[in-house]
Design a protein around this motif. Structure first.
Motif, mmCIF file in Angstrom:
data_model
loop_
_atom_site.group_PDB
_atom_site.id
_atom_site.type_symbol
_atom_site.label_atom_id
_atom_site.label_comp_id
_atom_site.label_asym_id
_atom_site.label_seq_id
_atom_site.Cartn_x
_atom_site.Cartn_y
_atom_site.Cartn_z
ATOM 1 N N TRP A 109 42.012 35.521 34.935
ATOM 2 C CA TRP A 109 42.323 35.929 36.027
ATOM 3 C C TRP A 109 43.132 34.778 36.843
ATOM 4 C CZ3 TRP A 109 42.088 40.809 38.143
ATOM 5 C CH2 TRP A 109 41.263 41.729 37.727
ATOM 6 N N GLY A 110 44.365 35.251 37.429
ATOM 7 C CA GLY A 110 45.055 34.061 38.218
ATOM 8 C C GLY A 110 45.260 34.820 39.480
ATOM 9 N N PHE A 111 45.019 34.164 40.583
ATOM 10 C CA PHE A 111 45.243 34.590 41.748
ATOM 11 C C PHE A 111 45.210 33.154 43.031
ATOM 12 C CE2 PHE A 111 40.747 35.465 40.633
ATOM 13 C CZ PHE A 111 40.073 34.789 41.676
ATOM 14 N N ARG A 112 45.804 33.273 43.886
ATOM 15 C CA ARG A 112 46.069 32.415 44.889
ATOM 16 C C ARG A 112 46.279 31.080 44.260
ATOM 17 N NH1 ARG A 112 40.632 32.101 47.725
ATOM 18 N NH2 ARG A 112 40.020 33.224 46.321
ATOM 19 N N GLY A 113 46.955 31.048 43.508
ATOM 20 C CA GLY A 113 47.386 29.685 42.605
ATOM 21 C C GLY A 113 46.094 29.057 41.821
ATOM 22 N N ASP A 121 35.155 30.588 46.346
ATOM 23 C CA ASP A 121 35.110 30.987 47.493
ATOM 24 C C ASP A 121 35.209 32.598 47.625
ATOM 25 O OD1 ASP A 121 37.867 31.239 46.937
ATOM 26 O OD2 ASP A 121 38.439 30.496 48.788
ATOM 27 N N LEU A 122 34.894 33.320 46.551
ATOM 28 C CA LEU A 122 34.775 34.828 46.429
ATOM 29 C C LEU A 122 33.997 35.259 47.658
ATOM 30 C CD1 LEU A 122 35.014 35.493 42.752
ATOM 31 C CD2 LEU A 122 37.019 35.370 44.398
ATOM 32 N N THR A 123 34.276 36.442 48.217
ATOM 33 C CA THR A 123 33.666 36.874 48.985
ATOM 34 C C THR A 123 32.853 38.342 48.793
ATOM 35 O OG1 THR A 123 35.333 38.467 49.804
ATOM 36 C CG2 THR A 123 35.027 36.305 51.174
ATOM 37 N N TYR A 124 32.445 38.164 47.223
ATOM 38 C CA TYR A 124 31.815 39.162 46.719
ATOM 39 C C TYR A 124 31.135 38.396 45.414
ATOM 40 C CZ TYR A 124 36.138 39.553 44.097
ATOM 41 O OH TYR A 124 37.091 39.064 43.253
ATOM 42 N N LYS A 125 30.054 39.150 44.908
ATOM 43 C CA LYS A 125 29.402 38.488 43.790
ATOM 44 C C LYS A 125 30.097 39.429 42.388
ATOM 45 C CE LYS A 125 25.300 37.495 46.091
ATOM 46 N NZ LYS A 125 23.527 37.832 45.953
ATOM 47 N N VAL A 126 30.266 38.590 41.448
ATOM 48 C CA VAL A 126 30.535 39.141 40.122
ATOM 49 C C VAL A 126 29.571 39.134 39.307
ATOM 50 C CG1 VAL A 126 32.040 38.592 38.167
ATOM 51 C CG2 VAL A 126 32.743 38.027 40.318
ATOM 52 N N GLN A 127 28.407 38.683 39.418
ATOM 53 C CA GLN A 127 27.144 39.052 38.728
ATOM 54 C C GLN A 127 26.356 39.763 39.254
ATOM 55 O OE1 GLN A 127 26.924 37.442 35.584
ATOM 56 N NE2 GLN A 127 28.912 36.226 36.015
ATOM 57 N N VAL A 128 26.620 41.151 39.045
ATOM 58 C CA VAL A 128 25.574 42.238 39.770
ATOM 59 C C VAL A 128 25.470 43.218 38.812
ATOM 60 C CG1 VAL A 128 26.481 41.836 42.108
ATOM 61 C CG2 VAL A 128 27.849 43.447 40.663
#
Length: 128
Positions: A109-113, A121-128
């Motif tokens: 994935w590529g985002f915000r450079g 600094d993601l505002t959500y969890k990926v490991q759910v």
């Protein structure tokens, strides 16, 4: 990123409501924040959208692209909630909904450079 495909005459009138339903499910099951709605609607002319003979013109395809990390239980819960809420709120039968969850490793994935595995600094969890 979520991509939604359907026949233009059926998809265009319900775009906003379908967007809200999908994002609500993403929030409920995956904990996605309100401001992380990334959706693309591809409204096709009827002659450009082939689908199985036992489906109606309401046939809609939802592709959900996410970083790897969600459990099987979580992904199944998301799919089931989407079927349920789309039927309840948009009167589209589950037979006319196709959902595919496509997962890629965070480094793809590529985002915000940066790449996804560099984002701490993601505002959500990926490991759910």
């Amino acid at each position: 990123m979520i991509v939604i495909y359907g026949i233009k005459a059926n998809l265009n009138p319900i775009k906003l409501q379908l967007s809200n339903v999908i994002h609500g499910c993403m929030q409920s099951v995956l904990g996605m924040p309100e401001d992380k709605r990334a959706q693309r609607f591809i409204a096709l002319d009827a002659e450009d959208f082939y689908y199985p003979a036992d489906r109606s013109a309401a046939y809609t395809v939802i592709e959900i692209n996410i970083m790897q990390g969600r459990s099987v239980k979580t992904k199944k819960a998301l799919i089931q909630l989407l079927f349920q809420r789309i039927e309840e709120q948009l009167n589209i039968a589950p037979i006319d909904i196709e959902i595919t969850i496509k997962e890629q490793p965070a480094h793809c994935w590529g985002f915000r450079g940066m790449t996804g595995d560099e984002a701490h600094d993601l505002t959500y969890k990926v490991q759910v």
